[in-house]
Design a protein around this motif. Structure first.
Motif, short mmCIF file in Angstrom:
data_model
loop_
_atom_site.label_atom_id
_atom_site.label_comp_id
_atom_site.label_asym_id
_atom_site.label_seq_id
_atom_site.Cartn_x
_atom_site.Cartn_y
_atom_site.Cartn_z
N GLU A 62 16.04 -39.90 -32.00
CA GLU A 62 15.30 -38.67 -31.73
C GLU A 62 15.65 -37.60 -32.77
O GLU A 62 16.81 -37.47 -33.17
CB GLU A 62 15.63 -38.15 -30.33
N VAL A 63 14.65 -36.85 -33.17
CA VAL A 63 14.84 -35.79 -34.17
C VAL A 63 14.61 -34.43 -33.49
O VAL A 63 13.64 -34.25 -32.74
CB VAL A 63 13.87 -35.95 -35.35
N PHE A 64 15.50 -33.50 -33.74
CA PHE A 64 15.39 -32.16 -33.19
C PHE A 64 15.48 -31.16 -34.35
O PHE A 64 16.35 -31.26 -35.21
CB PHE A 64 16.53 -31.89 -32.18
N ARG A 65 14.54 -30.17 -34.34
CA ARG A 65 14.58 -29.14 -35.38
C ARG A 65 13.78 -27.92 -34.93
O ARG A 65 12.83 -28.05 -34.14
CB ARG A 65 14.07 -29.69 -36.71
N PRO A 66 14.14 -26.78 -35.43
CA PRO A 66 15.34 -26.51 -36.23
C PRO A 66 16.56 -26.39 -35.31
O PRO A 66 16.49 -25.83 -34.22
CB PRO A 66 15.03 -25.20 -36.91
N LYS A 119 25.61 -35.18 -37.93
CA LYS A 119 24.45 -35.14 -37.06
C LYS A 119 23.29 -34.39 -37.73
O LYS A 119 22.17 -34.41 -37.21
CB LYS A 119 24.80 -34.42 -35.75
N TYR A 120 23.59 -33.75 -38.88
CA TYR A 120 22.64 -32.78 -39.43
C TYR A 120 22.19 -33.17 -40.83
O TYR A 120 22.97 -33.65 -41.66
CB TYR A 120 23.29 -31.39 -39.45
N TYR A 121 20.89 -32.91 -41.08
CA TYR A 121 20.27 -33.22 -42.36
C TYR A 121 19.40 -32.03 -42.76
O TYR A 121 19.05 -31.19 -41.91
CB TYR A 121 19.43 -34.50 -42.25
N PRO A 122 19.00 -31.92 -44.04
CA PRO A 122 18.19 -30.77 -44.46
C PRO A 122 16.94 -30.62 -43.60
O PRO A 122 16.31 -31.60 -43.18
CB PRO A 122 17.84 -31.11 -45.91
N LEU A 123 16.59 -29.38 -43.35
CA LEU A 123 15.45 -29.08 -42.50
C LEU A 123 14.18 -29.73 -43.04
O LEU A 123 13.89 -29.67 -44.24
CB LEU A 123 15.26 -27.56 -42.40
N ASN A 124 13.45 -30.40 -42.14
CA ASN A 124 12.18 -31.07 -42.44
C ASN A 124 12.32 -32.26 -43.40
O ASN A 124 11.34 -32.70 -44.00
CB ASN A 124 11.16 -30.08 -43.01
N SER A 125 13.53 -32.81 -43.51
CA SER A 125 13.72 -33.96 -44.39
C SER A 125 13.45 -35.29 -43.68
O SER A 125 13.39 -36.34 -44.33
CB SER A 125 15.15 -33.96 -44.94
N ILE A 126 13.30 -35.27 -42.33
CA ILE A 126 13.03 -36.49 -41.56
C ILE A 126 11.64 -36.38 -40.97
O ILE A 126 11.31 -35.36 -40.32
CB ILE A 126 14.08 -36.67 -40.44
N PRO A 127 10.75 -37.39 -41.08
CA PRO A 127 11.01 -38.64 -41.81
C PRO A 127 10.93 -38.42 -43.34
O PRO A 127 10.42 -37.40 -43.77
CB PRO A 127 9.89 -39.55 -41.31
N PRO A 128 11.37 -39.47 -44.10
CA PRO A 128 11.87 -40.77 -43.64
C PRO A 128 13.25 -40.66 -43.00
O PRO A 128 14.01 -39.73 -43.29
CB PRO A 128 11.93 -41.58 -44.93
N PHE A 129 13.54 -41.65 -42.14
CA PHE A 129 14.84 -41.69 -41.50
C PHE A 129 15.89 -42.16 -42.51
O PHE A 129 15.66 -43.13 -43.24
CB PHE A 129 14.83 -42.63 -40.29
N PRO A 130 17.02 -41.51 -42.54
CA PRO A 130 18.08 -41.90 -43.48
C PRO A 130 18.87 -43.11 -42.96
O PRO A 130 20.08 -43.02 -42.70
CB PRO A 130 18.95 -40.64 -43.54
N LEU A 131 18.19 -44.24 -42.82
CA LEU A 131 18.80 -45.38 -42.16
C LEU A 131 20.02 -45.91 -42.88
O LEU A 131 20.91 -46.50 -42.27
CB LEU A 131 17.76 -46.50 -42.01
N GLY A 181 6.42 -38.33 -34.26
CA GLY A 181 5.23 -39.17 -34.24
C GLY A 181 5.44 -40.62 -33.85
O GLY A 181 4.48 -41.39 -33.78
N GLY A 182 6.65 -41.02 -33.56
CA GLY A 182 6.92 -42.40 -33.18
C GLY A 182 7.69 -42.47 -31.87
O GLY A 182 7.81 -41.49 -31.13
N PHE A 183 8.19 -43.67 -31.60
CA PHE A 183 8.95 -43.89 -30.37
C PHE A 183 10.27 -44.59 -30.70
O PHE A 183 10.36 -45.34 -31.68
CB PHE A 183 8.16 -44.72 -29.37
#
Length: 727
Positions: free
Chosen positions: A181-185, A69-81, A212-214
């Motif tokens: 949805e992106v949540f940080r930190p 569920k977790y990725y480096p802080l502030n790495s999204i976007p881009p989304f790791p699709l 910034g998107g939906f």
């Protein structure tokens, strides 16, 4: 024609020939990760329900919640699709039906790849099923890495196979990103490092993605208004399991073992398998379909949400066998035989210390129990009912394991309704996402053919299976190649015919061609199985339902006063009956009734119902009894009757109806003793003369029985006064 093409053709023909049945359907088995390299031929998803049920509008979706569920802080976007959660596979089920034994196998291979597949199960290869992007991204193998949620859905927003041009675009399609949805930190609990969290374990509803998107609205929530749920997501069935730190996407918010931290039985949602980390099952096999009942005892460290303190009846861990698999030989058709792995599992949190976990009731020392001692004992058997499973009973609309008066009442409450949208995938939907299914009537519980709403075919499944707990139809193959010898008999309709007759009587004794205004006419409708009657115990095919129209040919002459079921028959749904014209002067539509008896009309004509008419004005009119012409009944019950223990939805092969009953009403009203076509005070002394014996003129005596009880006495005086003073 090669063997593979012949097999596919045969399967399609089986699917076409199967009769449609009452619409109960659940996920029964999911083989996600066959051993070795067998995933190209052995993966399958199996559905179970009422034999012959149409699956138009349904789809199976496998949603992969990945491993993290977790990725480096502030790495999204881009989304790791490339590595993010997705709808891994989705299969539209339009045009498919359940088999004669209630099973449909959707497989990556072909029918000959599944050695256990029975002829009474339907099969389809999933490469030909619509997934929204077939031309560029056809179906493939199931992703067996990551948390997984398998969903059986019906109504859903966006494009579907039936609506490929929906302007909302594709939302339920292969590789759709469902949780953006992106949540940080957010602190990663494993590393303690602030991170970006991608998703929240809930299917998106069209809201901001926080960068910034939906997101896409997969639930229809963003367009849902009260009474406007045409695109809301309906979740029919679901099951999920977690691997590593992935997401599960089951939508039912009810919880089990609340507050528990006990290993594989920790606090969890009702349809989530709570097995411990590291337990990533190859296969899931359902062994209980019930949603109502006393529920299951919670673990010592948790509590249940039912009023009696138990967990919900449909708790996933009590519904599913789940585990690893091993190859244990080769079947008669050359395909591998695959079994549940009973190797040792040393995880102290394991539900059982094996690589397979089972419901607690299958490991309590009380038969039936899962065999954890004999290797290669329990097979993964596509197209067969698991012998450990509690039988699925067709017609069990309240999902408590049997068919009884409760099921009849539940179905009768919506009898005649069109199919409807059951919005249950988010908390603010009409039915919410955490309500007790035992209190609900769901469309997939009662929609018989997929086309005709809720009608007599649905009820006939309940009536045929009343009292049965085997869930079997005699002669059908369920768990072996041997046809069932116990269960419910459903014989072919070939050669069966019913005859409907009518008779009319008038309490006042006047002929039907010389009625007085105010006369009551009683029409009795009877039915008999006049060809192909079967009186064999357990196979009786008596008349069990009727759905008729009673049509008056001219208005303003007669009107319908009442319709009453007779004998063992009861009205199925009174509000469905609809008087026509002015107060029923053109008849009444959708007269309906049913009986729980299988013997009506076998030894002679059985009374079905009584129509009471009243003459209201001079003139002539005829009454015709015919099968109901409402579209759903004309399609599902074309002969207006259902007979018991019979295939073809209980429809007899033929039925005959009587000629219209003709009635003529004269201008003379009841109470008119002087023959002036009026009831006035001038008639009073004439009535008194007859009642006292002064006037014995036959014509006068004949009309002096005002209350039509066959006698001339003081009771006729009150009836005369009522007419004189009435409107």
């Amino acid at each position: 024609m090669n063997a593979r093409i012949r097999t596919i053709t045969a399967v399609l023909l089986i699917g076409i020939a199967a009769p449609a049945g009452l619409g109960g359907v659940v996920i029964n088995e999911v083989f996600i990760n066959p051993p070795g390299s067998l995933d190209t031929t052995q993966e399958f998803i199996e559905l179970m329900g009422t034999p012959g049920m149409k699956l138009d509008g349904y789809a199976v979706a496998v949603v992969n919640g990945v491993l993290t569920k977790y990725y480096p802080l502030n790495s999204i976007p881009p989304f790791p699709l490339a590595v993010a959660q997705e709808i891994d596979e989705i299969f539209s089920l339009d045009g498919l039906t359940l088999g004669a034994n209630g099973l449909l196998v959707i497989g990556i291979g072909f029918s000959f790849d599944y050695d256990t597949l029975l002829p009474d199960a339907n099969f389809t290869n999933w490469f030909g099923l619509w997934n929204g992007v077939n031309s560029t991204n056809p179906p493939s193998r199931l992703n067996n890495d990551g948390s997984t949620t398998v969903m059986l859905i019906r109504n859903r927003p966006g494009q579907t196979q039936a609506d490929p041009l929906n302007p909302a675009g594709l939302r339920w399609g292969k590789d759709i990103f469902p949780d953006g949805e992106v949540f940080r930190p957010v602190v990663n609990p494993q590393t303690g490092i602030p991170s970006d969290q991608l998703g929240d374990g809930n299917l998106d509803t069209g809201g901001p993605d926080n960068v910034g998107g939906f997101t896409l609205d997969l639930k229809g929530k963003s367009t849902s208004q009260p009474g406007d749920e045409y695109d809301d997501l309906e979740v029919v069935d679901e099951v999920s399991f977690e691997q590593e730190q992935g997401w599960e996407y089951d939508v039912d918010g009810r919880r089990v073992d609340v507050g528990s931290s006990t290993g594989g039985l920790r606090d969890r949602r009702v349809h989530a398998l709570g097995d411990p980390q590291g337990f990533n099952p190859d296969v899931l096999t359902r062994v209980d379909y019930r949603t109502s009942g006393p529920g299951w005892p919670p673990v010592a460290s948790g509590t249940g949400q039912l009023p009696n303190g138990n967990n919900w009846q449909d708790t996933a861990t009590e519904n599913w066998i789940r585990g690893d698999t091993v190859v244990g030989g080769v079947g008669t058709g050359g395909s591998p035989l695959i079994y549940f792995d009973i190797g040792v599992n040393t995880d102290p949190n394991a539900v059982q210390p094996y690589r397979t976990h089972v419901p607690l009731w299958l490991n309590d020392g009380i038969p039936p129990d899962f065999n954890f001692t004999t290797p290669n004992f329990h097979p993964v058997a596509a197209g067969r009912i698991n012998p450990l499973a509690r039988p699925y009973v067709p017609g069990d609309v309240d999902r408590d394991g049997d068919c009884d008066v409760d099921d009849i009442a539940k179905l009768a409450a919506v009898f005649g309704d069109d199919n409807w949208i059951f919005s249950n995938s988010f908390s603010t939907s009409t039915y919410g996402d955490s309500n007790d299914p035992a209190t609900q009537t769901r469309p997939w519980d009662v929609d018989g053919t997929g086309d005709n709403g809720i009608e007599a075919s649905d009820l006939q499944w309940v009536l045929n299976f009343q009292g049965d707990t085997t869930g079997q139809i005699v002669g059908v193959r369920y768990d072996s190649t041997t046809p069932a010898t116990t269960g419910v008999v459903l014989n072919p309709a070939t050669g069966t015919a019913c005859t409907v007759t009518t008779s009319a009587s008038t309490p006042c004794g006047r002929p039907t061609n010389a009625l007085f205004i105010g006369d009551i006419i009683v029409v009795t409708v009877r039915g008999q199985v006049t060809s192909g009657a079967n009186s064999t115990p357990g196979a009786q095919n008596g008349i069990m339902q009727f759905v008729h129209d009673a049509v008056l040919s001219a208005g303003g002459v007669l009107r319908v006063v009442t319709v009453e079921p007779l004998g063992t028959f009861a009205k199925t749904r009174a509000v469905l009956e609809s008087p026509q014209g002015v107060a029923g002067d053109l008849g009444i539509r959708r007269i309906n009734g049913h009986t729980t008896s299988f013997t009506q009309g076998l030894s002679g004509a059985a009374d079905l119902y009584r129509v009471t008419l009243k003459a209201v004005a001079a003139g002539s009119a005829s009454l015709t009894i015919a099968p109901a012409n409402m579209a759903k009944f004309a399609a599902s019950t074309p002969r207006g009757l259902k007979i018991g223990h019979t295939q073809s939805q209980g429809n007899p092969a033929a039925a005959s109806y009587p000629a219209a009953l003709a009635f003529t009403v004269t201008s003379r009203p009841i109470g008119d003793l002087d023959g002036d076509d009026l009831v006035t005070a001038l008639d009073a002394p004439l009535l008194a003369a007859v009642l006292t014996g002064v006037d014995t003129t036959p014509a006068r005596v004949a009309v002096a029985d005002i209350n039509c009880d066959g006698q001339r006495n003081g009771l006729d005086i009150q009836a005369f006064v009522d007419i004189l003073l009435g409107p």
